[in-house]
Design a protein around this motif. Structure first.
Motif, short mmCIF file in Angstrom:
data_model
loop_
_atom_site.label_atom_id
_atom_site.label_comp_id
_atom_site.label_asym_id
_atom_site.label_seq_id
_atom_site.Cartn_x
_atom_site.Cartn_y
_atom_site.Cartn_z
N MET A 38 24.69 -20.06 34.91
CA MET A 38 23.41 -19.88 35.58
C MET A 38 22.70 -18.63 35.06
SD MET A 38 22.44 -19.49 39.65
CE MET A 38 23.27 -17.90 39.88
N PHE A 39 23.41 -17.52 35.03
CA PHE A 39 22.78 -16.27 34.60
C PHE A 39 22.38 -16.30 33.13
CE2 PHE A 39 24.56 -14.63 38.53
CZ PHE A 39 23.67 -13.64 38.90
N ASN A 40 23.06 -17.12 32.33
CA ASN A 40 22.76 -17.20 30.90
C ASN A 40 21.62 -18.17 30.59
OD1 ASN A 40 24.72 -15.34 30.23
ND2 ASN A 40 26.31 -16.90 29.90
N GLY A 41 21.08 -18.82 31.59
CA GLY A 41 19.96 -19.72 31.37
C GLY A 41 20.33 -21.09 30.85
N GLU A 42 21.59 -21.48 31.04
CA GLU A 42 21.99 -22.83 30.63
C GLU A 42 21.42 -23.86 31.60
OE1 GLU A 42 26.20 -23.20 29.90
OE2 GLU A 42 26.34 -21.14 29.15
N LEU A 93 16.85 -19.97 37.01
CA LEU A 93 16.79 -18.55 36.67
C LEU A 93 15.93 -17.73 37.63
CD1 LEU A 93 16.76 -18.46 32.78
CD2 LEU A 93 18.45 -17.49 34.33
N HIS A 94 16.08 -17.97 38.92
CA HIS A 94 15.41 -17.07 39.86
C HIS A 94 15.91 -15.64 39.68
CE1 HIS A 94 18.81 -19.18 41.72
NE2 HIS A 94 19.08 -18.06 42.35
N THR A 95 17.12 -15.48 39.15
CA THR A 95 17.64 -14.14 38.90
C THR A 95 16.83 -13.42 37.83
OG1 THR A 95 19.25 -15.11 37.36
CG2 THR A 95 19.99 -14.70 39.62
N ALA A 96 16.22 -14.17 36.91
CA ALA A 96 15.39 -13.54 35.86
C ALA A 96 14.13 -12.93 36.45
CB ALA A 96 15.03 -14.57 34.79
N LEU A 97 13.70 -13.42 37.61
CA LEU A 97 12.49 -12.89 38.24
C LEU A 97 12.68 -11.45 38.72
CD1 LEU A 97 11.54 -16.02 40.39
CD2 LEU A 97 10.53 -15.32 38.20
N ARG A 98 13.92 -11.05 38.93
CA ARG A 98 14.18 -9.68 39.37
C ARG A 98 15.06 -8.93 38.36
NH1 ARG A 98 16.61 -13.60 43.70
NH2 ARG A 98 18.83 -13.52 43.25
N ALA A 99 15.16 -9.46 37.14
CA ALA A 99 15.95 -8.81 36.11
C ALA A 99 15.28 -7.52 35.65
CB ALA A 99 16.14 -9.75 34.92
N ALA A 100 16.06 -6.62 35.08
CA ALA A 100 15.50 -5.38 34.54
C ALA A 100 14.51 -5.70 33.44
CB ALA A 100 16.63 -4.50 34.01
N ALA A 101 13.53 -4.84 33.25
CA ALA A 101 12.46 -5.09 32.29
C ALA A 101 12.97 -5.24 30.87
CB ALA A 101 11.42 -3.97 32.36
N ASP A 102 14.10 -4.60 30.55
CA ASP A 102 14.65 -4.68 29.20
C ASP A 102 15.73 -5.74 29.05
OD1 ASP A 102 16.56 -3.45 30.73
OD2 ASP A 102 16.90 -1.77 29.37
N ALA A 103 15.90 -6.58 30.07
CA ALA A 103 16.91 -7.64 30.01
C ALA A 103 16.50 -8.73 29.01
CB ALA A 103 17.13 -8.24 31.39
N ASP A 144 9.22 -23.93 35.48
CA ASP A 144 10.10 -25.04 35.82
C ASP A 144 11.51 -24.57 36.14
OD1 ASP A 144 8.22 -27.00 35.65
OD2 ASP A 144 8.67 -27.56 33.59
N TRP A 145 11.89 -23.40 35.62
CA TRP A 145 13.26 -22.93 35.84
C TRP A 145 13.42 -22.13 37.14
CZ3 TRP A 145 12.27 -17.75 35.46
CH2 TRP A 145 11.29 -17.34 34.52
N VAL A 146 12.41 -22.22 38.01
CA VAL A 146 12.52 -21.61 39.34
C VAL A 146 12.19 -22.67 40.39
CG1 VAL A 146 11.69 -19.84 40.92
CG2 VAL A 146 11.86 -19.35 38.47
N GLY A 147 13.14 -22.97 41.26
CA GLY A 147 12.90 -23.91 42.34
C GLY A 147 12.09 -23.25 43.45
N GLY A 148 11.36 -24.06 44.21
CA GLY A 148 10.49 -23.53 45.25
C GLY A 148 11.19 -22.64 46.24
N ARG A 149 12.39 -23.02 46.68
CA ARG A 149 13.07 -22.23 47.70
C ARG A 149 13.67 -20.95 47.14
NH1 ARG A 149 15.33 -26.87 46.36
NH2 ARG A 149 17.49 -27.08 45.68
N TYR A 150 13.58 -20.77 45.83
CA TYR A 150 14.06 -19.54 45.19
C TYR A 150 12.92 -18.73 44.57
CZ TYR A 150 18.59 -21.94 45.45
OH TYR A 150 19.70 -22.59 45.89
#
Length: 545
Positions: free
Chosen positions: A77-81, A92-102, A261-267
């Protein structure tokens, strides 16, 4: 049997779950039980000592997580597979709050720069509205913001905004509309001035029926009050992927924020869907909320399973749903600002894990998502807590409370805490017949009467609960708390081998609803559907002639 239920750890849990002693005994025999079954992460403290577990059961739960490939699924999940396999999407809702240099890639492209660009665009928009630079078509500053969406585009922003009420600007009011019932938006519009109102429409397609209908009603209201089509651009912005439809509606292309598309509505509240939150609390606080979620992400990704908060909570849910036949789970908040949180977690969990087939399409042979429900804990104590304590169903509970109040008045917060902690204690230890009888020893009742009443006062206890504490409810701790439940939901789905990120169950009712809508406006009686649907359609038509 499926591969999951045939696994060694599943079979072990089937036996162990029935052998653990009553929690009252577990605490009596282990003075260090709290220290063993509690820890902190991302500004939160989890006490899970009041659960039907011992060292051997916990070991088996974590073995099940390993056997189900949780570590590998988490990394994927975190790797964007593409883990949303039925829709061919990364998650990848986690990418929405990832560090700017991630560096988080989707189809070989790092998506973080685009996320950061959107956050910067949000910051400019938020500042212009909050500082009064954004003017309506008559030159007046904005005083009210109306967020129009549904599902995750509505519930997340609304509840997060309510939770962070102490951080609101006093210059603005925000209103949320989702229900397609005309009363919902009409009651809002009655209180608003069209010259000082800004609408935020959130719909990936710019065609979601309920959202589009409410937005068109808002536009009609705006135009009827004296504005022109050209003025729409100063009072409507959109969060959507359909730029063409939004601009056709009258929204300036510069005021359209993207959805992916890689972010679901509830996330999605971490994205531009969270514009209403950011407008109310300011972009610095919104970024702080992202930071708190990111801290929980890092904990979930890196911490060992045995001290991993989302893993522990997710595995406990598996334990009760699959080995103790628990059909529901209650979330109890002991903070008024968090009163809406159970509804948000309800959507998050039930829309994600309400599934009946595995990733490869096999029918599951075990329970999946439980019914999530709850509310403010103190109010519930005078209502449904009776069922928790003496009902026949096992209902695991989460108790959530900040140690410090934003409104310290007299003994209010101490009384709130005493209720919270007292309820978890009562659920755990219960009250025996002998204890109940002893309480009645000084009454004027006969022995026979005392024994009868004592039977009614017995509570078996051994009812499981988690307690989650934070120093104070802040943007950071709220971000961490929401991310905790997101990952808890993921853990359950990973164990059950289901897709937690599609929602096909939502589609059929919507599709049939569109067909019914066409029939409601037809000239002849409905005759082509089932007898019940035909009759209901005809009754509606006759009632609205």
């Amino acid at each position: 049997m499926t591969k999951l239920t045939e696994s060694q750890s599943w079979q072990a849990l089937s036996q162990l779950s029935q052998q653990v002693a009553h929690m009252r005994s577990l605490f009596a025999n282990d003075p260090q039980r709290f220290e063993t079954y509690s820890f902190k992460a991302a500004g939160l403290m989890l006490d899970y000592s009041k659960n039907r577990i011992d060292a051997e059961t916990l070991k088996a739960l974590l073995a099940l997580a390993e056997e189900a490939g949780l570590q590998q699924k988490k990394a994927a999940m975190f790797n964007g597979e593409i883990i949303n396999t039925t829709e061919g999407r990364a998650v990848l809702h986690t990418a929405l709050r990832a560090a700017a240099d991630a560096d988080v890639k989707v189809d070989g492209v790092n998506v973080v720069p685009e996320v950061q660009q959107t956050l910067n665009k949000m910051e400019q928009f938020v500042a212009s509205v909050r500082d009064g630079e954004w003017k309506g078509y008559t030159g007046k500053t904005i005083t009210d913001v109306v967020s129009i969406g549904i599902g995750g585009s509505f519930l997340g922003p609304k509840i997060a905004s309510e939770a962070l009420r102490p951080y609101w600007t006093e210059a603005l009011k925000c209103h949320f509309v989702a229900n397609v019932d005309g009363t919902a938006i009409c009651e809002k519009l009655k209180k608003l001035d069209h010259e000082t109102t800004l609408f935020i429409m959130s719909s990936k397609s710019f065609g979601t029926q309920e959202t589009l209908t409410n937005t068109l009603t808002a536009k009609d209201w705006f135009l009827a009050a004296g504005a022109s089509q050209a003025d729409v651009a100063k009072h409507f912005v959109a969060v959507t992927s359909n730029v063409a439809k939004a601009t056709e509606f009258g929204i300036d292309a510069g005021n359209i924020f993207p959805m992916w598309d890689w972010v679901g509505g509830r996330y999605s509240l971490w994205s531009a869907i969270g514009l209403p939150i950011a407008v109310l609390i300011g972009m610095d606080n919104f970024r702080a909320m992202l930071s708190g979620a990111r801290e929980m992400d890092e904990h979930f990704l890196e911490a060992p399973l045995a001290t991993n908060m989302p893993v522990i909570m997710g595995m406990l849910s598996v334990l009760y749903g699959n080995f103790h036949d628990a059909q529901s789970h209650v979330v109890l908040t002991y903070d008024h600002y968090l009163r809406g949180l159970p509804a948000y977690f309800q959507q998050l969990d039930m829309e994600s894990n309400g599934k009946h087939v595995t990733l490869c399409g096999e029918q599951v042979d075990h329970s999946t998502g439980p019914v999530i429900w709850g509310g403010e804990g103190t109010n519930g104590q005078h209502a449904y807590h009776q069922l928790l304590h003496q009902g026949t169903a096992l209902i695991p509970a989460d108790f959530i409370m900040p140690l410090q109040s934003h409104n310290p008045v007299g003994e209010h917060h101490a009384q709130l805490a005493s209720n919270c902690f007292g309820q978890t204690q009562a659920l755990m230890q219960g009250r025996t017949f002998e204890e109940s009888l002893a309480e009645l020893s000084s009454s004027s009742l006969s022995q026979q009467e005392r024994e009868l009443i004592a039977k009614h006062k017995v509570m078996t206890g051994n009812k499981p609960s988690n307690t989650i504490l934070m120093d104070k409810l802040t943007p950071e701790t709220l971000g961490a708390l929401i991310a905790l439940y997101e990952h808890r939901t993921f853990v359950q789905g990973a164990i059950w081998d289901i897709n937690s990120f599609d929602q096909w169950g939502v589609e059929l009712g919507k599709t049939l609803g569109n067909d019914v809508l066409a029939r409601l406006g037809a000239d002849t009686d409905a005759t082509e559907l089932d007898a019940s649907s035909n009759a209901l359609i005809n009754m509606f038509r006759k009632g609205n002639i």
